[in-house]
Design a protein around this motif. Structure first.
Motif, PDB file in Angstrom:
ATOM      1  N   LEU A  94       0.822  -1.208   0.000  1.00  0.00           N
ATOM      2  CA  LEU A  94       0.000   0.000   0.000  1.00  0.00           C
ATOM      3  C   LEU A  94       0.859   1.263   0.000  1.00  0.00           C
ATOM      4  O   LEU A  94       0.569   2.218  -0.728  1.00  0.00           O
ATOM      5  N   GLY A  95       1.912   1.275   0.802  1.00  0.00           N
ATOM      6  CA  GLY A  95       2.798   2.439   0.857  1.00  0.00           C
ATOM      7  C   GLY A  95       3.510   2.673  -0.455  1.00  0.00           C
ATOM      8  O   GLY A  95       3.645   3.816  -0.907  1.00  0.00           O
ATOM      9  N   ARG A  96       3.953   1.603  -1.086  1.00  0.00           N
ATOM     10  CA  ARG A  96       4.644   1.734  -2.378  1.00  0.00           C
ATOM     11  C   ARG A  96       3.708   2.279  -3.443  1.00  0.00           C
ATOM     12  O   ARG A  96       4.071   3.168  -4.220  1.00  0.00           O
ATOM     13  N   SER A  97       2.483   1.781  -3.472  1.00  0.00           N
ATOM     14  CA  SER A  97       1.535   2.282  -4.475  1.00  0.00           C
ATOM     15  C   SER A  97       1.169   3.736  -4.194  1.00  0.00           C
ATOM     16  O   SER A  97       0.978   4.531  -5.121  1.00  0.00           O
ATOM     17  N   ARG A  98       1.095   4.116  -2.943  1.00  0.00           N
ATOM     18  CA  ARG A  98       0.800   5.507  -2.597  1.00  0.00           C
ATOM     19  C   ARG A  98       1.947   6.413  -2.986  1.00  0.00           C
ATOM     20  O   ARG A  98       1.751   7.525  -3.458  1.00  0.00           O
ATOM     21  N   LEU A  99       3.198   5.954  -2.789  1.00  0.00           N
ATOM     22  CA  LEU A  99       4.362   6.754  -3.161  1.00  0.00           C
ATOM     23  C   LEU A  99       4.473   6.937  -4.664  1.00  0.00           C
ATOM     24  O   LEU A  99       4.992   7.949  -5.131  1.00  0.00           O
ATOM     25  N   LYS A 100       3.998   5.969  -5.437  1.00  0.00           N
ATOM     26  CA  LYS A 100       4.054   6.099  -6.893  1.00  0.00           C
ATOM     27  C   LYS A 100       3.144   7.210  -7.397  1.00  0.00           C
ATOM     28  O   LYS A 100       3.338   7.708  -8.497  1.00  0.00           O
ATOM     29  N   THR A 101       2.157   7.611  -6.604  1.00  0.00           N
ATOM     30  CA  THR A 101       1.240   8.670  -7.032  1.00  0.00           C
ATOM     31  C   THR A 101       1.747  10.064  -6.694  1.00  0.00           C
ATOM     32  O   THR A 101       1.128  11.050  -7.079  1.00  0.00           O
ATOM     33  N   VAL A 102       2.877  10.163  -5.995  1.00  0.00           N
ATOM     34  CA  VAL A 102       3.423  11.462  -5.607  1.00  0.00           C
ATOM     35  C   VAL A 102       4.003  12.164  -6.827  1.00  0.00           C
ATOM     36  O   VAL A 102       4.740  11.572  -7.612  1.00  0.00           O
TER      37      VAL A 102
END
Length: 106
Positions: free
Chosen positions: A76-84
């Motif tokens: 979840l954290g990795r996918s959220r960071l990809k949206t930054v």
């Protein structure tokens, strides 16, 4: 006058940084306390499960549960960071508008 404003800004900034530092230290302490809370809760659950089965199996179950939680949080954290988007498009746009406005003032 400008120098006095700069000195006031420096003084205010130092005070705010000091407050932020104290707050960050408290958050760090809370993180350590939270870590130990989860550690001892995990040990409690392990020994509680150990009442009905071998302690090694209970430890393995607790380990697997934490591993699953870690994996889910990592995904979840990795996918959220990809949206930054670090480009700050709105700021760049307003800065360009400010430069254009300043050019038109001359």
């Amino acid at each position: 006058m400008v120098r006095s404003e700069l000195e006031l800004a420096k003084t205010e900034a130092k005070a705010e940084v000091a407050k932020a530092g104290k707050g960050a230290g408290m958050l760090g302490g809370a993180a350590v306390a939270g870590y130990f809370t989860l550690l001892f809760l995990s040990l409690f659950v392990m020994y509680l499960l150990g009442e009905g089965m071998d302690l090694q199996w209970a430890a393995l179950i607790v380990f697997v549960v934490w591993a699953i939680i870690a994996a889910v949080l990592a995904v979840l954290g990795r996918s959220r960071l990809k949206t930054v988007d670090p480009s700050l498009e709105r700021t760049q746009k307003t800065l360009k508008e400010d430069v254009q406005w300043a050019k038109n003032q001359k």
